[in-house]
Design an enzyme around this catalytic site. Structure first.
Site, PDB file in Angstrom:
ATOM      1  N   HIS A  87       7.458 -28.618 -34.789  1.00 34.37           N
ATOM      2  CA  HIS A  87       8.360 -29.075 -33.713  1.00 34.37           C
ATOM      3  C   HIS A  87       9.274 -27.934 -33.242  1.00 34.37           C
ATOM      4  O   HIS A  87      10.505 -28.021 -33.325  1.00 34.37           O
ATOM      5  CB  HIS A  87       9.184 -30.279 -34.181  1.00 34.37           C
ATOM      6  N   GLU A 141       7.350 -36.860 -38.948  1.00 38.54           N
ATOM      7  CA  GLU A 141       7.720 -35.450 -39.138  1.00 38.54           C
ATOM      8  C   GLU A 141       8.643 -35.309 -40.334  1.00 38.54           C
ATOM      9  O   GLU A 141       9.642 -36.044 -40.398  1.00 38.54           O
ATOM     10  CB  GLU A 141       8.393 -34.912 -37.873  1.00 38.54           C
ATOM     11  N   ARG A 159       5.592 -35.511 -27.834  1.00 38.53           N
ATOM     12  CA  ARG A 159       5.989 -36.404 -28.910  1.00 38.53           C
ATOM     13  C   ARG A 159       4.768 -36.857 -29.692  1.00 38.53           C
ATOM     14  O   ARG A 159       3.728 -37.216 -29.103  1.00 38.53           O
ATOM     15  CB  ARG A 159       6.691 -37.656 -28.352  1.00 38.53           C
TER      16      ARG A 159
HETATM   17  N1  LIG Z   1       8.433 -30.061 -28.616  1.00 41.45           N
HETATM   18  C1  LIG Z   1       9.687 -29.986 -28.327  1.00 41.45           C
HETATM   19  O1  LIG Z   1      10.455 -29.350 -29.020  1.00 41.45           O
HETATM   20  C2  LIG Z   1      10.197 -30.667 -27.108  1.00 41.45           C
HETATM   21  C3  LIG Z   1       9.614 -31.798 -26.646  1.00 41.45           C
HETATM   22  N2  LIG Z   1      10.094 -32.400 -25.521  1.00 41.45           N
HETATM   23  C4  LIG Z   1       9.415 -33.607 -25.072  1.00 41.45           C
HETATM   24  O2  LIG Z   1       8.604 -33.277 -23.948  1.00 41.45           O
HETATM   25  C5  LIG Z   1       8.418 -34.441 -23.156  1.00 41.45           C
HETATM   26  C6  LIG Z   1       8.627 -34.126 -21.694  1.00 41.45           C
HETATM   27  O3  LIG Z   1       9.941 -33.702 -21.470  1.00 41.45           O
HETATM   28  P1  LIG Z   1      10.483 -33.432 -19.974  1.00 41.45           P
HETATM   29  O4  LIG Z   1       9.449 -32.771 -19.183  1.00 41.45           O
HETATM   30  O5  LIG Z   1      11.798 -32.793 -20.111  1.00 41.45           O
HETATM   31  O6  LIG Z   1      10.655 -34.924 -19.495  1.00 41.45           O
HETATM   32  P2  LIG Z   1      10.663 -35.462 -17.984  1.00 41.45           P
HETATM   33  O7  LIG Z   1      11.342 -36.781 -18.026  1.00 41.45           O
HETATM   34  O8  LIG Z   1      11.160 -34.424 -17.044  1.00 41.45           O
HETATM   35  O9  LIG Z   1       9.116 -35.690 -17.677  1.00 41.45           O
HETATM   36  C7  LIG Z   1       8.353 -36.734 -18.203  1.00 41.45           C
HETATM   37  C8  LIG Z   1       7.341 -37.131 -17.149  1.00 41.45           C
HETATM   38  O10 LIG Z   1       6.453 -38.076 -17.733  1.00 41.45           O
HETATM   39  C9  LIG Z   1       6.103 -38.991 -16.712  1.00 41.45           C
HETATM   40  N3  LIG Z   1       5.575 -40.213 -17.296  1.00 41.45           N
HETATM   41  C10 LIG Z   1       6.257 -41.255 -17.808  1.00 41.45           C
HETATM   42  N4  LIG Z   1       5.388 -42.207 -18.218  1.00 41.45           N
HETATM   43  C11 LIG Z   1       4.141 -41.749 -17.964  1.00 41.45           C
HETATM   44  C12 LIG Z   1       2.840 -42.279 -18.165  1.00 41.45           C
HETATM   45  N5  LIG Z   1       2.650 -43.490 -18.708  1.00 41.45           N
HETATM   46  N6  LIG Z   1       1.789 -41.522 -17.804  1.00 41.45           N
HETATM   47  C13 LIG Z   1       1.957 -40.307 -17.239  1.00 41.45           C
HETATM   48  N7  LIG Z   1       3.171 -39.759 -17.002  1.00 41.45           N
HETATM   49  C14 LIG Z   1       4.258 -40.477 -17.370  1.00 41.45           C
HETATM   50  C15 LIG Z   1       7.404 -39.201 -15.952  1.00 41.45           C
HETATM   51  O11 LIG Z   1       7.152 -39.680 -14.642  1.00 41.45           O
HETATM   52  C16 LIG Z   1       7.967 -37.794 -15.926  1.00 41.45           C
HETATM   53  O12 LIG Z   1       7.608 -37.111 -14.748  1.00 41.45           O
HETATM   54  C17 LIG Z   1       9.338 -35.493 -23.739  1.00 41.45           C
HETATM   55  O13 LIG Z   1       8.603 -36.315 -24.605  1.00 41.45           O
HETATM   56  C18 LIG Z   1      10.319 -34.672 -24.538  1.00 41.45           C
HETATM   57  O14 LIG Z   1      10.915 -35.431 -25.552  1.00 41.45           O
HETATM   58  C19 LIG Z   1      11.108 -31.878 -24.798  1.00 41.45           C
HETATM   59  C20 LIG Z   1      11.722 -30.732 -25.219  1.00 41.45           C
HETATM   60  C21 LIG Z   1      11.360 -30.061 -26.443  1.00 41.45           C
HETATM   61  O1  LIG Z   2      16.024 -30.377 -31.129  1.00 40.84           O
HETATM   62  C1  LIG Z   2      14.868 -29.953 -31.126  1.00 40.84           C
HETATM   63  O2  LIG Z   2      14.545 -28.851 -31.554  1.00 40.84           O
HETATM   64  C2  LIG Z   2      13.785 -30.859 -30.558  1.00 40.84           C
HETATM   65  C3  LIG Z   2      13.797 -30.838 -29.089  1.00 40.84           C
HETATM   66  C4  LIG Z   2      13.048 -31.981 -28.536  1.00 40.84           C
HETATM   67  O3  LIG Z   2      12.070 -32.432 -29.056  1.00 40.84           O
HETATM   68  C5  LIG Z   2      13.544 -32.583 -27.296  1.00 40.84           C
HETATM   69  O4  LIG Z   2      14.472 -32.027 -26.696  1.00 40.84           O
HETATM   70  O5  LIG Z   2      12.989 -33.620 -26.905  1.00 40.84           O
END
Ligand SMILES: NC(=O)C1=CN([C@@H]2O[C@H](COP(=O)(O)OP(=O)(O)OC[C@H]3O[C@@H](n4cnc5c(N)ncnc54)[C@H](O)[C@@H]3O)[C@@H](O)[C@H]2O)C=CC1
Ligand SMILES: O=C(O)CCC(=O)C(=O)O
Length: 524
Positions: free
Chosen positions: A276, A258, A229
């Protein structure tokens, strides 16, 4: 008809299960294109572009569920949705692999300068000396946030022979060991890593996590990645550390704003960017759309949703076990609220017997929603019940006891009003139904359903006949009647189920009967 607005682009194949249902109408338009129809929709499906704000929620009074086809819900005002009683679900697993692969592709592209070399060759140059990169092999990779995506990135990094250091305050040593990574403090990750990638949600704690102070703790020549993010890496601080040469390069898929517009970061040759795209694969989009479709169908059928952000999540098995108690509790709440039609300060729910071993949080929310329903004009359901209770100064708590009063299970609800305390106890008997077995100090046995008439009177012969006469003379048929008393000739109650609602004048006539002390209509 259940109307769904799909306001961001979504996989057609993923939406197919919704299209099959004859009860569902799907409209695929941006929120701004259907301003005049917003009040019609029951569900809203979004990705990250649509912002679900208080203002939008106010324009959608019929909305019951918001489905986020993806992980991050930072585009949704969860508190506002909760206040409006709108369930928010997401699709947490569907895009994990795609985003981990994208992160890895960005990492390789960053250290090998692939995008820069690509532009150069396309510009008809052939400059092999300008694009000497680094190997990933044996480099130290720091992962901040070791959830679904962070751990998938780690697996790929290990396959590339990298040494992985992880910081996540919620990570257990056992899980880290299983994945062959070393658990570190944040300062250790910053100091040890050649490359740092962030995979946390954007929260109060993670906003600006890699700001000036922490960037100063990193190795000179560090590479940074953000495919999570915008804002986790402070963009202004990053500009500064790129300018002074401390950061060797950055790969960014996400931005604070964005699209980022004419952002200074875009001018750096050693910053590579994508719009993104982490989750932008056919596979991920099919997965997330299919996941939210499945959840919305479950919701429509009154079944539990498994990936709710603002409701306790329940598996189907658990829901099957609690469903009867969930219904009983709601009815008890409705009855208690109408009977105690005065301001109340406190509600206590006590679970005994088999129900005490179940997921009672959900049952309590249902009871609270039932209690608040007759008192609150706006939507109140298990999503916002706790919040609405708090707003109205009603505290609530759960207790557990062994006292089942001879039943296999017993839910006891005590409501504290200014000058009155009221207790009602109920049980669910399989293949028989819900029964109220105690009502305001009296043992009794009635089904909390339909048009109920409660009468408190002196235990004297002929009382039932007198009540029957008044009702009969006004053409009100009695379906069931139960009586209870504390002692012979003392205080007694009757609970009747009527075939139709009772007019206030008839209620008035009943209270005029000698020895009747109170009469109340209760409707479940
Ligand atoms: N670029 C994109 O298109 C996408 C971005 N994302 C983003 O990726 C990120 C991670 O997603 P997931 O792995 O599915 O989430 P998740 O919830 O499985 O993992 C997040 C991790 O961050 C840890 N965390 C929380 N606060 C923290 C802190 N202060 N310091 C260190 N670690 C901390 C949590 O304990 C957790 O293990 C999210 O921000 C999500 O929105 C997800 C999918 C697509
Ligand atoms: O919908 C998308 O392509 C963004 C995905 C994403 O950032 C998320 O799942 O957190």
């Amino acid at each position: 008809m259940f109307r769904i607005l799909v306001s961001d682009s979504m996989s057609e194949e993923g939406l197919a299960p919704l299209r099959k249902s004859e009860q569902i109408e799907i409209v695929q338009k941006k929120v701004t294109e259907v301003e005049d129809r917003l009040h019609e929709f029951d569900a809203l499906l979004v990705r990250s572009a649509t912002k679900v704000t208080e203002e939008l929620l106010q324009k959608m009074p019929n909305l019951k569920i918001v489905g986020r086809a993806g992980v991050g819900v930072d585009n949704i005002d969860i508190d506002a949705a909760t206040r409006h009683g709108v369930v928010v679900i997401n699709a947490p697993n569907g895009n994990t692999i795609s985003t981990a692969e994208h992160t890895f592709a960005m990492m390789a592209a960053l250290v090998r300068r692939i995008p820069q070399a690509h532009i150069s060759v396309k510009s008809r140059e052939w400059n092999r000396n300008a694009f000497v990169g680094n190997e990933l092999y044996s480099k130290h990779l720091g992962i901040i946030g070791f959830g679904r995506i962070g751990s998938e990135v780690a697996k790929r990094a290990r396959a590339f022979g990298m040494q992985v250091h992880v910081y996540d305050p919620f990570l257990t040593k056992e899980r880290a060991e299983k994945l062959g990574v070393s658990v570190c403090t944040l300062d250790e990750v910053l100091a040890l890593s050649d490359i740092i990638t962030v995979h946390t949600p954007l929260t109060k704690e993670t906003r600006g996590l890699l700001g000036e102070k922490n960037l100063a703790k990193t190795k000179k020549g560090v590479y940074l990645l953000n495919c999570a993010r915008g804002g986790i890496i402070d963009e202004q601080a990053l500009v500064k550390f790129l300018e002074n040469g401390h950061v060797a390069g950055a790969a960014l898929d996400v931005f604070e704003q964005e699209p980022p517009g004419d952002h200074p970061l875009l001018s750096f040759d050693n910053v590579i960017v994508t719009p993104h795209l982490g989750a932008s694969t056919v596979e991920a989009q099919l997965n997330v759309a299919a996941q939210v479709s499945e959840e919305v169908l479950q919701f429509l059928e009154g079944k539990p949703v498994t990936s709710s952000i603002n409701l306790p999540t329940l598996s189907k098995d658990v829901y099957a076990k609690i469903q009867s108690f969930y219904n009983l509790a709601k009815k008890m709440g409705i009855v208690a609220s109408q009977y105690m039609n005065i301001p109340v300060q406190e509600i206590t729910v006590t679970y005994a017997g088999t129900v005490a071993d179940l997921e009672t949080t959900y049952i309590t929310r249902s009871l609270l929603a039932g209690f608040l329903k007759p008192r609150v004009a706006s939507t109140v359901n298990e999503v916002n019940a706790a919040m609405v209770a708090k707003e109205r100064g009603i505290t609530f708590g759960e207790k557990f006891s062994d006292e089942t009063h001879g039943y296999a299970n017993c839910i006891s609800l005590t409501v504290y009003g200014e000058n009155k305390v009221f207790t009602i106890k109920g049980t669910h008997i399989p293949n028989y139904g819900d029964r109220i077995v105690h009502f305001d100090g009296f043992s009794i046995d009635f089904a909390p359903e339909g048009y109920l008439l409660y009468i408190q009177h002196q235990d004297k012969p002929g009382m039932i006949g007198k009540v029957g006469n008044v009702l009969g003379s006004h053409d009100v048929n009695i379906a069931t009647m139960q009586v209870g008393r504390q002692q012979v000739g003392g205080k007694a109650i009757m609970m009747l189920t009527l075939d139709k609602p009772l007019d206030d004048e008839i209620l008035e006539k009943l209270t005029e009967i000698e020895d009747i002390e109170a009469a109340k209509k209760l409707e479940v």
